[in-house]
Design a protein around this motif. Structure first.
Motif, short mmCIF file in Angstrom:
data_model
loop_
_atom_site.label_atom_id
_atom_site.label_comp_id
_atom_site.label_asym_id
_atom_site.label_seq_id
_atom_site.Cartn_x
_atom_site.Cartn_y
_atom_site.Cartn_z
N VAL A 1 0.88 -1.18 0.03
CA VAL A 1 0.08 0.03 -0.08
C VAL A 1 0.88 1.28 -0.02
N VAL A 2 1.98 1.29 0.66
CA VAL A 2 2.60 2.32 0.98
C VAL A 2 3.45 2.86 -0.47
N LEU A 3 4.13 1.33 -0.82
CA LEU A 3 4.63 1.75 -2.51
C LEU A 3 3.75 2.37 -3.42
N THR A 4 2.43 1.67 -3.46
CA THR A 4 1.64 2.38 -4.37
C THR A 4 1.29 3.68 -4.04
N ALA A 5 1.28 4.03 -2.75
CA ALA A 5 0.71 5.51 -2.50
C ALA A 5 2.00 6.35 -2.90
N VAL A 6 3.27 6.07 -2.71
CA VAL A 6 4.54 6.65 -3.03
C VAL A 6 4.52 6.97 -4.54
N ALA A 7 4.15 5.62 -5.20
CA ALA A 7 4.21 5.89 -6.64
C ALA A 7 3.44 6.58 -7.30
N PHE A 8 2.15 6.60 -6.70
CA PHE A 8 1.06 7.40 -7.11
C PHE A 8 1.37 8.91 -6.93
N LEU A 9 1.70 9.15 -5.60
CA LEU A 9 1.71 10.47 -5.42
C LEU A 9 3.09 11.24 -5.99
N SER A 10 3.97 10.53 -6.42
CA SER A 10 5.07 11.10 -6.96
C SER A 10 4.79 11.56 -8.31
N ARG B 1 9.79 -7.97 25.27
CA ARG B 1 10.81 -6.90 24.61
C ARG B 1 10.53 -6.79 23.19
N LEU B 2 10.96 -5.63 22.93
CA LEU B 2 11.07 -5.29 21.15
C LEU B 2 12.15 -6.11 20.64
N LYS B 3 11.79 -6.70 19.75
CA LYS B 3 12.95 -7.54 18.91
C LYS B 3 12.99 -7.17 17.41
N ASN B 4 14.16 -7.40 16.92
CA ASN B 4 14.28 -7.21 15.52
C ASN B 4 14.00 -8.59 14.83
N LEU B 5 12.69 -8.43 14.14
CA LEU B 5 12.21 -9.87 13.67
C LEU B 5 12.70 -9.92 12.10
N SER B 6 12.89 -8.86 11.55
CA SER B 6 13.02 -8.83 10.23
C SER B 6 14.48 -9.03 9.95
N ARG B 7 14.72 -9.46 8.47
CA ARG B 7 16.38 -9.37 8.20
C ARG B 7 16.60 -8.23 7.87
N ARG B 8 18.19 -7.82 7.88
CA ARG B 8 18.70 -6.66 7.70
C ARG B 8 18.49 -6.09 6.42
N ARG B 9 18.36 -6.93 5.34
CA ARG B 9 17.94 -6.67 4.09
C ARG B 9 16.73 -6.09 3.90
N ASN B 10 15.62 -6.59 4.61
CA ASN B 10 14.27 -6.29 4.61
C ASN B 10 14.16 -4.94 5.30
N ARG B 11 15.07 -4.60 6.39
CA ARG B 11 14.97 -3.40 7.22
C ARG B 11 15.43 -2.17 6.34
N LEU B 12 16.49 -2.62 5.61
CA LEU B 12 17.11 -1.42 4.64
C LEU B 12 16.15 -1.35 3.58
N ARG B 13 15.52 -2.15 2.99
CA ARG B 13 14.45 -1.96 1.87
C ARG B 13 13.30 -1.17 2.80
N ASP B 14 12.66 -1.45 3.73
CA ASP B 14 11.79 -0.71 4.29
C ASP B 14 12.08 0.67 4.64
N GLY B 15 13.41 0.75 5.09
CA GLY B 15 13.91 2.16 5.40
C GLY B 15 13.69 3.08 4.29
N ILE B 16 14.24 2.66 3.21
CA ILE B 16 14.36 3.24 2.02
C ILE B 16 12.97 3.72 1.54
N ILE B 17 11.79 2.86 1.49
CA ILE B 17 10.57 3.38 1.12
C ILE B 17 9.94 4.11 2.11
#
Lengths: 502, 135, 117, 771
Positions: free
Chosen positions: D567-576, D671-687
């Protein structure tokens, strides 16, 4: 008469509040809920008739003239939807009588249902952008709670997804309102429409339109924003999913129609192209999703998505004919999807399972109920002469006139796949021999008599409505045409609300 | 949880905060304040009491089930909106009493509405907090 | 200040979106709260920023005069804040309850009812 | 007329009641309906014969010019009579065939509904009405093929027939709507007047192919022919009625109906003639390798349909004459053959031609009936089939490429001879047999039908004039769109076509003699089964399912974070995209008040951003909540600094409540944990960052183009005067926009109910199954 318009919103509110005060008396709650829905129906019919006669009804809340106060306005489309909503609620409250367990009732099922209706009716009637946001939120929070009510594990899973995606949509909606107000300094839809129409170069129109398209697109379950729907609609008790399926996504579609016929009519070519592409994708992706599901409610959830695409197609085509088709199809969709979802309960009761692989033999044991199902299923698949056919026919015609052949192909392709999906339910659950089903699900002893009248009666009335709309479509289509004419010529709407142009 | 200082302070704070909340409610039409803020202040007063003592005591001192407050507030707010309909004017039109009261100032349906908001806010906040604390 | 606030709004949105995309449902909640703040601040900034001129009349005035701040966004945000509070309270409890009922905070374990066989 | 049309539906609804009340006797009552209709339609014969066309109009959806307009002309009369006469015989027959069957009532209901729909197809003048009935024939056919629905084969064959014909139906719908677009009318009779309009239109090729697809699927033309043999899963009376005599001819009817409107073009001939010829040969070929009686008949039916289509494609008076005559002849003899096959099946328990034999003595009457129909099928003089065959040969001889088409036709004729023999002669006279049951003569209701068919074939063949002037000529005129003189079919003496006829008869006899050998030889290279269209149908369904499954798994993955990402990707793409469409220039955006910042404001902004980062990065939930609180308070401070005291107060209070709430919840969460992989975190961060950037851009864009203001002015003017309040924000909340607030407190209430019910309500798990 126009002063009475807000009653449509307040009647469910009062019903809810009264029911709330009897929170330990489920019996009284039920009665209150039923009475409230009856009153709502009785109030909405005269309003509808009045709108038919006069074209528009509008009132300014608090006597503050537009655009300073909040406008409540009903045109033919709104009035039609209000009547449909009231009817659906009435039938759902009847079905809820036996479908909702006392535990859920004593924890507020009836008030929540009416709060939900308040939100829906408010959304259909308001003429103010921010007010629409508020009614959306009323509707949303009520739907959150209804969805999670009971707290069973699948319900919770579904609710989390539903909540998260819808909150994202709300955030988008809010941002859109911010941009809107920042740019145009008004929130009244009619005023906005006029400002956008006026000479000064319209700033950020595409951006605004896109923001609203996204926000409403999520609510309407448009591709690729629909995920919350199949994730959640099969988890709560049946009446809740039935009313969600019948009405909630329609509010999204209604808002899209309202905004894109009234406000965003500039640079229409681009926007309509975008909508058409989304519509085609929604139709195809939705129905393909339906083909691989095994759970009855999930199959029809995906069908629901596919038909949202069909509705959107009419908006994208944007001719009076296409809009009339959309309006007709909208009513058909409300009726038939509510009915289909109620049917899942019948099947669950008869077959003991929601998974069509585990079902079978229903045609043998319950031919009359099977006939009812067949009518609904064929109507959903767009087989003539049932209600689904006429809407599809008009949309196809409009598509051909506009030379959007690829869209027509998509509609027709989705339609044959819908037929396929309906037939596979029929074939598995109804035609198949029950002896093939696993032992724990086979209960050949169950007969139609085990389906309570309170469930059967709403279903039967919906089926009759489907038949009526199919066999005698003329009055329905005439109303749809009227609504479409109003939508495609919003000047009158604007003048009704803002008064004659100074 | 129950430190003596907190519990003693709360005994004094509760009425003060309630008074403040009512004050905020009344002056809201003319100065910053209003039903929301007033209701929130009142709710925080009771939640302070809840933290200082416990939920049962807080419930007891509130006397009414907060859920009833919610219903009552909602009812009051919608009734205030209906009054104008009886006079044949559009929904929610403000009807004002001519006389000016001391402290409160002018009284009219919008004020009644604000009181409804006030009650709902208290009811809702406390329902949520009490429920969560009781668990 | 508009530019700075625009950056802040952007930052809040980015943070909120990043958090809701985590697999942990607890981070989801924090993310949603941040998104709420972001949306409110966004509307506020869009309404235009005025220092020290609240839209409240002085007792001697009968109308607002001068460069007062726009009251409409303020009223809208107030409504949005309160609505957001209600919704978030529900969401927080929902997530806590889900965690307790399912014993997991990982979204990967919360897909059993949403799988295509 | 409308009552005649709808009577089938009405009586159909009553049929189950009648069957329950009268048991088997109900069939006589039910048979009265088609008989009555037959009489009713017959009385129009004189009027039609005189060249009249009879119109009826009933309004339906006038806004769209859709009406139940009916038109009775030669073509529809021929079909209507065929439908009713076969209907009557089948109704009587099925009463015996399905005697005592538990679903007999439903069977009759569907059968009558089918009959009514079929009548609707041939009588409708309005294209949409035609389409409606067309689809109804598909649906009733689905139900009838799946009549024996507990068998998997019946269900899947029914579905296959429905999907194939349904697909054709949809193309037909598109075609009809296009025709309306070109001509401005849905009425076929009106289109006839401006026929050249259609053929001259640029849409003509599209219309043509869509119509052709509709006709070809319904009439089982290649490559859609495969559904028809599979449809033999239906009870035999159904096969007789739908899949031999009537429904499959709907496609032929359609082509004949549209021949004067769309025909006569090169496109028409170039496509339809090869289509028909191909189907004719394919069907004949397939018939040779079958040994199941009904499948043999189905394949020859495919072939016969090919003949009809071929003849319509030629479009000459002679060929249309041949077509109409062949239609009638085929309807009668194929109906008879199917009923005979049904009797054999019913009495012996098998339909395998290899096993059958020696039935002649056991059932002499059936044998007689079989003989009559087989002779007509073989085209032996003086049966009706003979005339049909003669006319067919005459048409092919006059066509372009006469050798090719004539030899195919002769081949087909030969197969008809053979197959007539296999079905109707061999089982009665062959020496040995392995029968599951000992056969008896069936009750009269069953042998009567084929006997009537057979004798009609003989009678009408002996006196060809009866049929010719009353039905065939008007039908030919209707499908030609004009009147021409047609030669009276009579004995022509010895000519080429007679020789061909005799040749095919002899060849057919020879093949019949050595059938077992021929069949086994041909079955050896049955390539059709692996690469034919049936296999294509299966594999395309499989492919569809694979695609559907893949894409559904991809989109509906069950993982909320993926959904949000999409959804976020769609929104970013549409809005840009949207922002770029709105043509914002960067210089515009940054023009304003960069430096108009005070130190404490900057500090708040920094605190806000820092605590946001902390909230994102925190490992401990407590830290995250505190950071979240700081964010909230900073926002409140911003409100306070920029003239929004009400907002600031509310935000402070709400933030406090939220923090309390979170604290109450906190100690129950892990406790809070980092569940996702590093690569996914990077991807999500960029998005996420790009989403943030788009939002920031949006804010700046709005600041660059601010408008409005009259509403604020109104509030500023009237807040005290009219609404009696000095705090404009509060006045807006409780008065100007009080309605919003009503909604808002509703939201709060519902949220509180939600929290309460989530925490307190426990649904007893035992109720799960009961719901």
């Amino acid at each position: 008469m126009s002063n009475a318009l807000p009653l449509i919103i307040v009647i469910p509110l009062l019903t809810a509040v009264i029911a709330l005060s009897f929170r330990h008396r489920p019996g009284i709650q039920r009665a209150v809920g039923f009475a409230g829905s009856l009153v709502l129906l009785c109030a909405s019919v005269p309003i509808f008739l009045c709108v038919l006669e006069r074209g528009y009804l509008s009132t300014q809340i608090g006597s503050w003239p537009a655009p300073y106060g909040i406008t409540i306005v009903a045109d033919t489309l709104s009035a039609l939807l209000i009547v449909a909503t009231a009817l659906v609620v009435l039938l759902i409250s009847i079905a809820s009588w036996i479908e909702i367990d006392p535990a859920r009732e004593s924890f507020g099922y009836t008030p929540l249902l009416h709060f939900l209706i308040m939100g829906i009716c408010g959304s259909f009637l308001t003429g103010d952008v921010f007010n629409l946001y508020v009614w959306f939120e009323v509707m949303l929070i009520a739907s959150f709670v209804l969805l999670g009510l009971g707290g069973e594990k699948p319900q919770l899973e579904g609710t989390i997804k539903y909540v998260a995606l819808n909150l994202l949509s709300s955030a988008l909606f809010l941002a859109a309102i911010g941009v809107l107000y920042g740019t145009y300094g008004t929130l009244n839809m009619a005023d906005l429409a006029m400002q956008l129409r006026e000479s000064r170069p319209s700033h950020l129109v595409i951006t605004l339109a896109t923001l609203f398209l996204l926000a409403f697109g999520i609510k309407a379950a448009v591709f690729p924003l629909f995920f919350w729907l199949p994730a959640s609609y099969h988890t709560p008790p049946v009446p809740i999913s039935a009313i969600f399926a019948g009405l909630l996504t329609k509010v999204g579609i209604y808002s899209l129609i309202r905004f894109f016929t009234l406000i965003f009519t500039q640079d229409a070519e681009t926007l309509h192209r975008l909508i058409l592409i989304l519509a085609a994708l929604t139709m195809i992706v939705g129905i393909l999703g339906a083909l691989v599901q095994k759970d009855f409610r999930r199959i029809i959830s995906f069908n629901l998505i596919s038909h949202i695409g069909t509705l959107l197609a009419g908006l994208g085509l944007f001719t009076p004919l296409a809009l009339a088709g959309t309006v007709f199809y909208l009513i058909h969709d409300i009726v038939s999807k509510t009915c289909l979802f109620l049917f899942t309960s019948v099947v669950q009761r008869l077959g003991g399972s929601g998974d069509i692989r585990n079902l079978g033999g229903l045609y043998r044991s319950n031919p009359r109920i099977s006939l009812l199902f067949a009518i609904v299923a064929l109507s959903v698949a767009g087989i003539p002469p049932l209600s689904g056919f006429w809407g599809k026919l008009v949309l196809v015609q409009a598509g051909l006139i506009k030379r959007e052949y690829w869209l027509v192909a998509a509609i027709l392709f989705a339609s044959i796949l819908t037929l396929y999906s309906m037939c596979s339910i029929w074939s598995e659950a109804f035609w198949k021999d029950s002896s093939g089903t696993p032992v724990e699900f086979a209960n050949p002893g169950r007969k139609a008599s085990s389906i309570p009248l309170l469930l059967l009666a709403p279903i039967t009335s919906l089926v009759l409505l489907i038949l009526l709309m199919g066999i005698w479509p003329a009055p329905f289509f005439e109303t749809a045409k009227l609504a479409a004419q109003q939508l495609s010529n919003p000047d009158h709407y604007i003048r009704t609300i803002l008064g004659e142009k100074p | 949880m129950s430190s003596i200082i907190l519990s003693t302070a709360t005994r004094f704070l509760l009425p003060l905060l309630l008074l403040l909340s009512v004050y905020l409610l009344f002056r809201g039409h003319n100065e910053p304040g209003g039903g929301f803020v007033g209701g929130l202040v009142a709710a925080s007063a009771f939640s302070l009491y809840m933290i200082a003592f416990n939920v049962e005591k807080a419930r007891r001192i509130l006397r009414i089930d907060p859920r009833s407050l919610m219903g009552a507030g909602l009812f009051l707010a919608s009734v205030s909106a209906w009054i104008s309909l009886l006079q044949g004017r559009p929904f929610m039109t403000g009807i004002w009493v001519e006389k000016v009261f001391p402290v409160i100032g002018k009284v009219g349906t919008p004020f009644l509405f604000d009181v409804g908001v006030y009650l709902v806010v208290i009811g809702v906040s406390l329902t949520i907090l009490f429920t969560m604390a009781e668990e | 200040m508009e530019v700075e606030l625009a950056v802040a709004v952007g930052g809040l949105y980015a943070a909120g979106i990043y958090l809701v995309m985590r697999r942990s449902i607890i981070k989801l909640i924090i993310g949603l709260s941040l998104l709420g703040h972001a949306a409110n601040l966004l509307i506020f900034t869009m309404g235009g920023l005025v220092r020290g001129q609240p839209p409240v009349m002085h007792p001697w005035e009968t109308r607002l005069v001068g460069g007062f701040a726009d009251p409409i966004p303020e009223a809208l945000i107030l409504t949005a804040i309160v609505i957001g509070f209600g919704v978030q309270a529900f969401a927080i409890v929902l997530i806590k309850h889900t965690y307790q009922a399912t014993g997991t905070e990982d979204l990967k374990d919360l897909q059993s009812s949403d799988l295509t066989s | 007329m409308i009552y005649a049309l709808l009577a089938g539906f009405a009586v159909g609804l009553l049929a189950p009641v009648a069957v329950r009340a009268l048991r088997d006797r109900a069939r006589w009552l039910i048979t009265l309906l088609p008989l009555g209709l037959f009489t009713y339609f017959s009385h129009y014969v004189p009027r039609i014969q005189s060249g009249e066309r009879i119109f009826f109009h009933y309004s339906w959806l006038p806004d769209l010019e859709i009406g139940l307009s009916l038109c009775l002309d030669g073509l529809s009369l021929l079909f209507a009579l065929l439908i009713t006469v076969v209907g009557a015989i089948v109704c009587a027959y099925s009463g015996e065939y399905l005697s005592g069957h538990r679903d007999l009532g439903r069977f009759y209901a569907t059968l009558l509904a089918f009959m009514a729909s079929m009548l609707g197809v041939v009588l409708s003048d309005n294209l949409i009405a035609l389409f409606v009935f067309w689809e109804l024939t598909s649906v009733t056919s689905y139900v009838l093929i799946g009549f024996d629905h507990e068998r998997e084969a019946a269900r899947s064959s029914a579905l296959q027939a429905l999907l194939v014909t349904g697909l054709g139906g949809l193309t037909l719908l598109a075609a009809f709507l296009l025709m309306k677009q070109v001509t401005g009318t849905f009425e076929t009779s009106a289109m006839l007047q401006g026929a050249s309009q259609l053929t001259a239109s640029p849409l003509y090729p599209a219309i043509f192919f869509l119509i052709l697809a509709g006709a070809a699927t319904k009439s089982a033309q290649i490559p859609f022919h495969f559904w028809l043999p599979n449809a033999m899963e239906a009870p035999t009376p159904v096969s007789t009625y739908l899949h031999a005599a009537t429904m499959v001819k709907a496609g032929v009817y359609l082509l004949a109906r549209f021949s004067p409107i769309l025909g006569g073009t090169e496109l028409w001939q170039n496509w339809i003639i090869p289509l028909g010829a191909g189907t004719m040969v394919t069907g004949a070929w397939l018939a040779l390798v079958q040994k199941d009686l009904k499948r043999i008949l189905a394949c020859t039916t495919v072939s016969a349909l090919g003949i009809c289509v071929l003849l319509i494609g030629m479009g000459t008076p002679t060929s249309l004459h041949a077509c109409m005559l062949f239609l009638a002849a085929h309807g009668l003899y194929k109906g008879g053959l199917f009923l005979v096959a049904g009797i054999i099946d019913h009495e012996t328990g098998t339909r395998d031609a290899e096993d059958l034999g020696r039935l002649g003595r056991a059932m002499p009457l059936t044998c007689a009936a079989a003989f009559l129909t087989a002779l007509s099928s073989a085209g032996v003089y003086p049966f009706l089939g003979f005339i049909g065959k003669e006319l067919l040969y005459e048409s092919t001889l006059n066509a372009s490429l006469p050798f090719l088409f004539t030899s195919s036709a002769v081949f087909t004729g030969m197969v008809f001879v053979t197959m007539g023999g296999i079905v109707a002669v061999r089982p009665f006279f062959r020496g040995d047999a392995q029968l599951p049951k000992i056969p008896h003569e069936p009750p009269p209701g069953m042998w009567l039908g084929p006997l009537v068919f057979g004798s009609l074939g003989l009678l009408l063949g002996l006196f060809p004039g009866i049929l010719h002037s009353s039905l065939i000529v008007p039908a030919v005129h209707a499908s030609l769109g004009q009147s021409v003189a047609l030669e009276h079919p009579a004995w022509h003496g010895w000519d080429l076509k007679l020789l061909l006829s005799i040749g095919s008869l002899l060849a057919g006899g020879a093949v019949f003699w050595k059938w077992s050998i021929v069949r086994k030889f041909l079955a050896g290279w049955s390539i059709f089964r692996q690469v034919g269209p049936a296999a294509l149908y299966d594999s395309s369904l499989t492919l569809l399912e694979v695609i559907a499954r893949r894409q559904t798994r991809f989109f509906q993955s069950g993982r909320l974070n993926i959904y949000l990402l999409t959804v976020v990707l769609t929104a970013v793409a549409f809005l840009s995209w949207a922002l770029s469409r709105d043509e914002l220039s960067v210089s515009d955006l940054l023009l304003h008040r960069w430096r108009d910042v005070r130190l404490y404001e900057a500090i708040i902004a920094v605190v806000l951003l820092t605590s946001t980062v902390i909230a994102v990065k925190a490992d401990s939930l407590l830290v995250a909540i505190v950071a979240l609180g700081v964010v909230g308070y900073s926002v409140a401070l911003v409100f306070l600094l920029f003239s929004a005291p009400d907002l600031a107060m509310t935000q402070f209070a709400i933030e406090t409540l939220s923090v309390i709430l979170l604290m109450l919840v906190l100690f129950r969460l892990p406790r809070l944990k980092n569940l996702s992989r590093r690569r996914n975190r990077l991807r999500d961060g960029i998005i996420a960052l790009s989403a943030g950037a788009v939002t920031a851009l949006l804010v700046l864009a709005v600041n660059a183009s601010r408008g409005g203001g009259k509403i604020v002015t109104f509030y500023a003017e009237n807040s005290l005067v009219l609404a009696k309040g000095r705090n404009v924000v509060n006045v807006i909340l409780v008065d100007f926009r009080g309605f919003d607030t009503l909604g808002e407190i509703t939201v709060l209430t519902v949220a509180a109910i939600g929290v309460y019910s989530l925490v307190k309500l426990r649904v007893p798990s035992g109720e799960e199954g009961d719901r």
